[in-house]
Enzyme design. Structure first.
Site, PDB file in Angstrom:
ATOM      1  N   LYS A  34       5.405 -12.519  -7.432  1.00 24.71           N
ATOM      2  CA  LYS A  34       5.184 -11.993  -6.085  1.00 24.71           C
ATOM      3  C   LYS A  34       5.164 -10.468  -6.140  1.00 24.71           C
ATOM      4  CE  LYS A  34       8.229 -12.069  -2.510  1.00 24.71           C
ATOM      5  NZ  LYS A  34       8.148 -10.749  -1.857  1.00 24.71           N
ATOM      6  N   LYS A  63       2.894  -9.121   4.173  1.00 23.44           N
ATOM      7  CA  LYS A  63       3.420  -9.379   5.531  1.00 23.44           C
ATOM      8  C   LYS A  63       2.599  -8.614   6.573  1.00 23.44           C
ATOM      9  CE  LYS A  63       8.109 -10.523   4.113  1.00 23.44           C
ATOM     10  NZ  LYS A  63       8.172 -10.004   2.752  1.00 23.44           N
ATOM     11  N   ASP A  66      -0.978  -7.022  12.525  1.00 21.13           N
ATOM     12  CA  ASP A  66      -1.803  -5.991  13.168  1.00 21.13           C
ATOM     13  C   ASP A  66      -2.741  -6.668  14.159  1.00 21.13           C
ATOM     14  OD1 ASP A  66      -3.191  -3.484  13.601  1.00 21.13           O
ATOM     15  OD2 ASP A  66      -2.521  -2.883  11.599  1.00 21.13           O
ATOM     16  N   THR A 114      14.381 -13.849   6.152  1.00 20.96           N
ATOM     17  CA  THR A 114      15.657 -14.440   5.739  1.00 20.96           C
ATOM     18  C   THR A 114      16.810 -13.431   5.774  1.00 20.96           C
ATOM     19  OG1 THR A 114      14.830 -14.089   3.502  1.00 20.96           O
ATOM     20  CG2 THR A 114      14.789 -16.320   4.314  1.00 20.96           C
ATOM     21  N   ARG A 205      15.875 -10.486  -7.029  1.00 23.83           N
ATOM     22  CA  ARG A 205      16.887  -9.775  -7.798  1.00 23.83           C
ATOM     23  C   ARG A 205      17.710 -10.627  -8.771  1.00 23.83           C
ATOM     24  NH1 ARG A 205      18.587  -6.870  -2.340  1.00 23.83           N
ATOM     25  NH2 ARG A 205      17.703  -8.857  -1.647  1.00 23.83           N
TER      26      ARG A 205
HETATM   27  O1  C5P Z   1      15.662 -10.175  -4.295  1.00 30.76           O
HETATM   28  P1  C5P Z   1      15.473 -11.318  -3.344  1.00 30.76           P
HETATM   29  O2  C5P Z   1      15.598 -12.678  -3.998  1.00 30.76           O
HETATM   30  O3  C5P Z   1      16.308 -11.189  -2.089  1.00 30.76           O
HETATM   31  O4  C5P Z   1      13.928 -11.183  -2.912  1.00 30.76           O
HETATM   32  C1  C5P Z   1      13.370 -11.991  -1.908  1.00 30.76           C
HETATM   33  C2  C5P Z   1      11.940 -11.600  -1.719  1.00 30.76           C
HETATM   34  O5  C5P Z   1      11.370 -12.428  -0.723  1.00 30.76           O
HETATM   35  C3  C5P Z   1      11.736 -10.153  -1.270  1.00 30.76           C
HETATM   36  O6  C5P Z   1      10.576  -9.687  -1.969  1.00 30.76           O
HETATM   37  C4  C5P Z   1      11.449 -10.248   0.216  1.00 30.76           C
HETATM   38  O7  C5P Z   1      10.517  -9.274   0.628  1.00 30.76           O
HETATM   39  C5  C5P Z   1      10.821 -11.641   0.335  1.00 30.76           C
HETATM   40  N1  C5P Z   1      10.972 -12.316   1.626  1.00 30.76           N
HETATM   41  C6  C5P Z   1      12.212 -12.583   2.191  1.00 30.76           C
HETATM   42  N2  C5P Z   1      12.267 -13.218   3.415  1.00 30.76           N
HETATM   43  C7  C5P Z   1      11.144 -13.599   4.043  1.00 30.76           C
HETATM   44  C8  C5P Z   1       9.897 -13.345   3.458  1.00 30.76           C
HETATM   45  C9  C5P Z   1       9.857 -12.706   2.235  1.00 30.76           C
HETATM   46  O8  C5P Z   1      13.239 -12.277   1.599  1.00 30.76           O
HETATM   47  N3  C5P Z   1      11.218 -14.267   5.175  1.00 30.76           N
END
Ligand code: C5P
Length: 225
Positions: A34, A63, A66, A114, A205
């Site tokens: 991603k 995301k 617009d 989230t 992460r």
């Molecule tokens: O590091 P982590 O596991 O928290 O990364 C989650 C990824 O998912 C991030 O790139 C974040 O932008 C993305 N994301 C999210 N919640 C959403 C949509 C996308 O955490 N609803």
């Protein structure tokens, strides 16, 4: 689908070298990489092509939110890059979502981030819980022609019930047992999210910050079978 195909790793990095190092390390152990706003804004579309040239599939997580015309052309540009998935905010509304729907690429409607909990949603001005809003936005996205949504693991069952089994559900906010939640609020483990009905899980992460990212990704895949 194989367990590996279900794992999407979020490469939230600015440095091109670091992104490509992670791509090389993760090759073959994940379904998709991603590329999000951080990597895309720092490096431009060439970073997508460079990751694809290494044989990895890309989920472009911009995301987009617009007016319909602008959103539609941004999605078309992403489709032109040959990415497998791209995100738009479902709260952009029916007209924007209709303009963005595509047969070529899986356009995903982001329901509720989230990182937000019910209290923060209320401060923003949403009425109802994260669950209520995620289901409402998933239905809106599906009615507008989108074939998939992004939601937390806590909403999967309710979205499945409202939208059926065809809708693809991509689930971030995933934390393997014992890992740091960071800024995420509505989390579950990889296995719990898949058991709840997620098609794909997004992990950032816990993989990219691991001493051995490939081993961390493989441990997640192993926990799914
Ligand atoms: O590091 P982590 O596991 O928290 O990364 C989650 C990824 O998912 C991030 O790139 C974040 O932008 C993305 N994301 C999210 N919640 C959403 C949509 C996308 O955490 N609803």
């Amino acid at each position: 689908m194989q367990a590996t195909d279900r794992l999407i790793v979020a490469i939230d990095r600015s440095s091109r070298d670091e992104i490509l190092r992670l791509a090389d390390a993760l090759h073959g152990s994940v379904g998709l990489l991603k590329i999000g706003l951080q990597a895309f804004v720092a490096n431009g579309p060439s970073i997508v092509r460079e990751v694809q040239d290494r044989g990895l599939k890309v989920f472009l997580d911009l995301k987009i939110h617009d007016i319909p015309n602008t959103a539609q052309h941004a999605v078309a540009a992403a489709v032109g890059l040959g990415v497998e998935m791209v995100t738009v905010h479902a709260s952009g509304g029916t007209w924007m979502l209709r303009a963005c729907a595509s047969d070529a690429t899986l356009v995903l409607g982001v329901t509720i981030l989230t990182s937000l909990d019910d209290a923060e949603l209320m401060r923003i001005g949403f009425t109802g819980s994260a669950l209520d809003n995620a289901v409402r936005l998933a239905k809106l996205a599906q009615a507008a022609g989108l074939r998939g949504v992004v939601a937390s693991a806590h909403e999967i069952a309710a979205i499945r019930e409202a939208c059926g089994s065809e809708l693809r559900i991509v689930v971030p906010g995933i934390r393997p047992e014992g890992s740091d939640a960071g800024d995420q609020r509505r989390t579950k483990t990889p296995a719990a999210a898949i058991a709840a009905g997620a098609d794909y899980i997004v992990v950032g992460r816990p993989v990219t910050d691991a001493r051995d990212p490939r081993a961390a990704a493989m441990a997640i895949v192993d926990s799914l079978v």
